[in-house]
Design a protein around this motif. Structure first.
Motif, PDB file in Angstrom:
ATOM      1  N   GLY A 184       0.846  -1.181   0.000  1.00  0.00           N
ATOM      2  CA  GLY A 184       0.000   0.000   0.000  1.00  0.00           C
ATOM      3  C   GLY A 184       0.880   1.228   0.000  1.00  0.00           C
ATOM      4  N   GLY A 185       0.287   2.358  -0.331  1.00  0.00           N
ATOM      5  CA  GLY A 185       1.087   3.561  -0.359  1.00  0.00           C
ATOM      6  C   GLY A 185       0.250   4.798  -0.535  1.00  0.00           C
ATOM      7  N   PHE A 186       0.947   5.891  -0.703  1.00  0.00           N
ATOM      8  CA  PHE A 186       0.305   7.177  -0.971  1.00  0.00           C
ATOM      9  C   PHE A 186       1.026   7.807  -2.148  1.00  0.00           C
ATOM     10  CE2 PHE A 186      -0.594  11.665  -0.627  1.00  0.00           C
ATOM     11  CZ  PHE A 186      -1.940  11.675  -0.282  1.00  0.00           C
ATOM     12  N   VAL A 187       0.235   8.269  -3.121  1.00  0.00           N
ATOM     13  CA  VAL A 187       0.798   8.863  -4.329  1.00  0.00           C
ATOM     14  C   VAL A 187       0.563  10.372  -4.327  1.00  0.00           C
ATOM     15  CG1 VAL A 187      -1.262   8.444  -5.733  1.00  0.00           C
ATOM     16  CG2 VAL A 187       0.938   8.654  -6.843  1.00  0.00           C
ATOM     17  N   PHE A 188       1.605  11.108  -4.714  1.00  0.00           N
ATOM     18  CA  PHE A 188       1.532  12.554  -4.894  1.00  0.00           C
ATOM     19  C   PHE A 188       1.591  12.791  -6.402  1.00  0.00           C
ATOM     20  CE2 PHE A 188       3.782  11.541  -1.009  1.00  0.00           C
ATOM     21  CZ  PHE A 188       3.119  12.301  -0.051  1.00  0.00           C
ATOM     22  N   ASP A 189       0.456  13.139  -6.986  1.00  0.00           N
ATOM     23  CA  ASP A 189       0.388  13.315  -8.434  1.00  0.00           C
ATOM     24  C   ASP A 189       0.759  14.756  -8.768  1.00  0.00           C
ATOM     25  OD1 ASP A 189       0.010  12.750 -11.059  1.00  0.00           O
ATOM     26  OD2 ASP A 189      -2.174  12.833 -10.987  1.00  0.00           O
TER      27      ASP A 189
END
Length: 191
Positions: free
Chosen positions: A69-74
């Motif tokens: 799992g993760g967090f994306v900064f677009d």
């Protein structure tokens, strides 16, 4: 000295404008994601003589899987993410003098991921650390070792709305091995 100071301020100002001065719509695809992948892991190592008269050249593969799992900064041009997960590289084994030699490697991972999207297709690179645990079994002989090692990889993805189909190649720089890598395909869901 003054020129370097001006360059530093200019770089900081441009970065600030890029990150904080962009409209919220640019970050619309930022957020959390969960995924899972299955594939094939290969472990290559030279195992010191366990009492059979010579070293064992181990180079075997097995079914492997991982959950992450993760967090994306677009951001406007690239996509940056932080990702953590659990991996299990299966139980690659071989026959040595009539005995079965088996290595199990599993552990936790943490990566920084940078990607570039071209329409629905994207490419990404990742670099991070793995906390690994390896168990070696040769019939009645058992050994265990663990540690932390660098890991890196590259991948290709295809986006379908909130879903993403991902193919990856990852290398784990595990101590006392020649090569540990995993080829996998998986599914990611973005929230």
């Amino acid at each position: 000295m003054i020129e370097r100071n001006i360059r530093t301020r200019l770089t900081a100002s441009l970065f600030g404008l890029l990150v904080f001065g962009t409209s919220p719509a640019v970050f619309a695809d930022s957020g959390f994601y969960l995924g899972g992948s299955v594939g094939n892991a290969t472990v290559s190592a030279e195992i010191p003589d366990p009492g059979f008269g010579n070293d064992i050249n181990f180079d075997e593969s097995d079914f492997a899987w991982k959950a992450y799992g993760g967090f994306v900064f677009d951001l406007p041009v690239i996509e940056l993410a932080v990702e953590a997960g659990y991996f299990d590289l299966g139980s690659p084994s071989t026959d040595v003098a009539g005995e079965t030699a088996e290595i199990d490697i599993s552990g936790l991972s943490a990566f920084g991921v940078a990607g570039l999207d071209i329409g629905p297709v994207g490419v990404f690179l990742k670099y991070g650390l793995v906390s690994w645990d390896a168990d070696l079994r040769i019939e009645n002989l058992r050994g265990s070792e663990d540690g932390t090692a660098p890991a890196y990889g590259a991948g290709l993805r295809f986006m379908l709305g909130s879903a993403e189909i991902r193919g990856e190649y990852e290398v784990l720089d595990v101590d006392d091995t020649d090569d540990v890598y995993m080829l996998s395909a998986g599914l990611v869901w973005r929230f």
